[in-house]
Design a protein around this motif. Structure first.
Motif, mmCIF file in Angstrom:
data_model
loop_
_atom_site.group_PDB
_atom_site.id
_atom_site.type_symbol
_atom_site.label_atom_id
_atom_site.label_comp_id
_atom_site.label_asym_id
_atom_site.label_seq_id
_atom_site.Cartn_x
_atom_site.Cartn_y
_atom_site.Cartn_z
ATOM 1 N N ILE A 75 90.645 94.676 -16.215
ATOM 2 C CA ILE A 75 90.033 93.465 -16.781
ATOM 3 C C ILE A 75 89.452 92.507 -15.729
ATOM 4 O O ILE A 75 88.353 91.979 -15.909
ATOM 5 N N LEU A 76 90.147 92.295 -14.635
ATOM 6 C CA LEU A 76 89.640 91.360 -13.623
ATOM 7 C C LEU A 76 88.411 91.932 -12.923
ATOM 8 O O LEU A 76 87.376 91.271 -12.807
ATOM 9 N N VAL A 77 88.527 93.170 -12.478
ATOM 10 C CA VAL A 77 87.416 93.801 -11.754
ATOM 11 C C VAL A 77 86.195 93.947 -12.665
ATOM 12 O O VAL A 77 85.057 93.836 -12.226
ATOM 13 N N THR A 178 100.246 100.347 -20.988
ATOM 14 C CA THR A 178 100.355 99.699 -19.674
ATOM 15 C C THR A 178 98.953 99.351 -19.184
ATOM 16 O O THR A 178 98.051 100.185 -19.241
ATOM 17 N N GLY A 179 98.784 98.137 -18.735
ATOM 18 C CA GLY A 179 97.450 97.711 -18.289
ATOM 19 C C GLY A 179 96.468 97.750 -19.450
ATOM 20 O O GLY A 179 96.760 97.264 -20.540
ATOM 21 N N GLU A 180 95.329 98.375 -19.225
ATOM 22 C CA GLU A 180 94.316 98.475 -20.289
ATOM 23 C C GLU A 180 94.665 99.582 -21.281
ATOM 24 O O GLU A 180 94.103 99.633 -22.367
ATOM 25 N N GLY A 181 95.561 100.474 -20.885
ATOM 26 C CA GLY A 181 96.066 101.501 -21.791
ATOM 27 C C GLY A 181 94.990 102.267 -22.546
ATOM 28 O O GLY A 181 93.917 102.557 -22.012
ATOM 29 N N TRP A 182 95.307 102.564 -23.801
ATOM 30 C CA TRP A 182 94.377 103.345 -24.636
ATOM 31 C C TRP A 182 93.069 102.596 -24.877
ATOM 32 O O TRP A 182 92.046 103.204 -25.202
ATOM 33 N N PHE A 183 93.118 101.291 -24.707
ATOM 34 C CA PHE A 183 91.932 100.452 -24.946
ATOM 35 C C PHE A 183 90.770 100.858 -24.037
ATOM 36 O O PHE A 183 89.609 100.853 -24.451
ATOM 37 N N CYS A 207 95.404 101.392 -8.805
ATOM 38 C CA CYS A 207 95.831 100.905 -10.129
ATOM 39 C C CYS A 207 96.247 102.118 -10.963
ATOM 40 O O CYS A 207 95.402 102.794 -11.553
ATOM 41 N N LEU A 208 97.538 102.406 -10.980
ATOM 42 C CA LEU A 208 98.039 103.640 -11.590
ATOM 43 C C LEU A 208 97.691 103.780 -13.073
ATOM 44 O O LEU A 208 97.185 104.829 -13.483
ATOM 45 N N PRO A 209 97.937 102.743 -13.912
ATOM 46 C CA PRO A 209 97.614 102.923 -15.342
ATOM 47 C C PRO A 209 96.156 103.316 -15.575
ATOM 48 O O PRO A 209 95.864 104.203 -16.375
ATOM 49 N N ASN A 210 95.255 102.668 -14.853
ATOM 50 C CA ASN A 210 93.836 102.963 -15.057
ATOM 51 C C ASN A 210 93.438 104.333 -14.529
ATOM 52 O O ASN A 210 92.482 104.928 -15.010
ATOM 53 N N HIS A 211 94.157 104.820 -13.553
ATOM 54 C CA HIS A 211 93.858 106.166 -13.067
ATOM 55 C C HIS A 211 94.233 107.204 -14.129
ATOM 56 O O HIS A 211 93.662 108.286 -14.173
ATOM 57 N N ILE A 212 95.168 106.840 -14.989
ATOM 58 C CA ILE A 212 95.587 107.772 -16.050
ATOM 59 C C ILE A 212 94.670 107.648 -17.263
ATOM 60 O O ILE A 212 94.115 108.628 -17.735
ATOM 61 N N VAL A 213 94.497 106.412 -17.759
ATOM 62 C CA VAL A 213 93.704 106.236 -18.988
ATOM 63 C C VAL A 213 92.209 106.069 -18.696
ATOM 64 O O VAL A 213 91.402 106.004 -19.609
ATOM 65 N N GLY A 214 91.858 105.992 -17.423
ATOM 66 C CA GLY A 214 90.444 105.919 -17.041
ATOM 67 C C GLY A 214 90.010 107.244 -16.443
ATOM 68 O O GLY A 214 89.453 108.105 -17.112
ATOM 69 N N LYS A 215 90.346 107.423 -15.174
ATOM 70 C CA LYS A 215 89.995 108.678 -14.487
ATOM 71 C C LYS A 215 90.561 109.898 -15.206
ATOM 72 O O LYS A 215 89.911 110.927 -15.318
#
Length: 268
Positions: A75-77, A178-183, A207-215
């Protein structure tokens, strides 16, 4: 959110250079005056939403086709230009249009998460009830803007958080919170469904959560949608800006090729 959508949608195509930024500054001051005034009227708010959308919607623009590039991520980035090296402006300078989903959607996501917790983790039902009322309250506040955007020629109304959850569900569970999660996955799906197949997924380094639900979901999204052109980029004070730029340019190069192919297909 309205200003962001209007500016990013119209600025790459403006015929009179700088007109969108000038209108943005005018409206920014009007909004600040309205919000810092002694009384905030809902009818005035509705009127301002309609006027704002109409004013940007009627700006003369060119009919040049440009690749549309979605910006999603932490969200910040995602929303702070200083944190993402002014990514939206960079995309525009490279001949693309930046598409950034609304900030308030993140609040809807936080509320919506309570439903999963109640259904699967034994939380009190009252939590979900209150959260759903929260979503309804946001939708009520958003309604004038949503209607104005829906009736405009160039803009699209905001997504429904329930639809985002539905789109994300085949790929990640809505328990990923966690973090942005599924969103984050939902936003990528929304962009693809909204004819924005080019996506920059950005996150702070490590950013671990985003590496999972993003990457982590990019491969699956590409499998489902072969035209999806997604690049994941880490932003960090120590990260090489040249490396970031090269990867963005590579993605844009693919986007331009895909756009050309689509246009050729249409003319056949």
């Amino acid at each position: 959110d309205i200003l962001m959508e209007c500016v990013y949608r119209m600025r790459p195509y403006e015929l009179e250079e700088g007109i969108v930024n000038r209108k943005h500054k005018i409206w920014e001051q009007r909004v600040i005056s309205f919000l810092s005034g002694s009384s905030i009227s809902h009818s005035q708010f509705k009127k301002m939403c309609r006027e704002m959308v109409h004013e940007f919607d009627t700006i003369p623009i060119s009919d040049v086709k440009k690749p549309r590039v979605g910006i999603v991520g932490e969200i910040l980035v995602k929303f702070l230009p200083a944190a993402n090296n002014h990514l939206a402006e960079l995309l525009e300078s490279e001949g693309a249009e930046a598409v950034v989903p609304d900030l308030i959607d993140f609040m809807c996501y936080c509320f919506y998460n309570q439903n999963f917790k109640v259904e699967n983790l034994g939380f009190k039902k009252s939590k979900a009830t209150m959260a759903n009322w929260g979503i309804k309250a946001i939708e009520w506040v958003r309604k004038p803007a949503s209607e104005a955007l829906a009736q405009s020629r160039h803009f699209a109304p905001p997504a429904d958080i329930r639809n985002l959850a539905k789109m994300a569900s085949p790929i990640v569970s809505t328990g990923n919170q966690t973090g942005e999660g599924w969103f984050l996955t939902g936003e990528m799906m929304e962009l693809i469904h909204g004819d924005v197949p080019n996506i920059v997924c950005i996150q702070p380094f490590g950013c671990l959560p985003n590496h999972i639900v993003g990457k982590g979901v990019i491969k699956e999204i590409r499998r489902e949608y072969p035209t999806a052109n997604i690049v994941a980029i880490d932003y960090d004070p120590g990260a090489s800006e040249v490396n970031q730029l090269n990867r963005i340019k590579l993605m844009l190069s693919t986007a331009q090729k895909n756009l050309k192919k689509a246009e050729e297909k249409m003319h056949k």
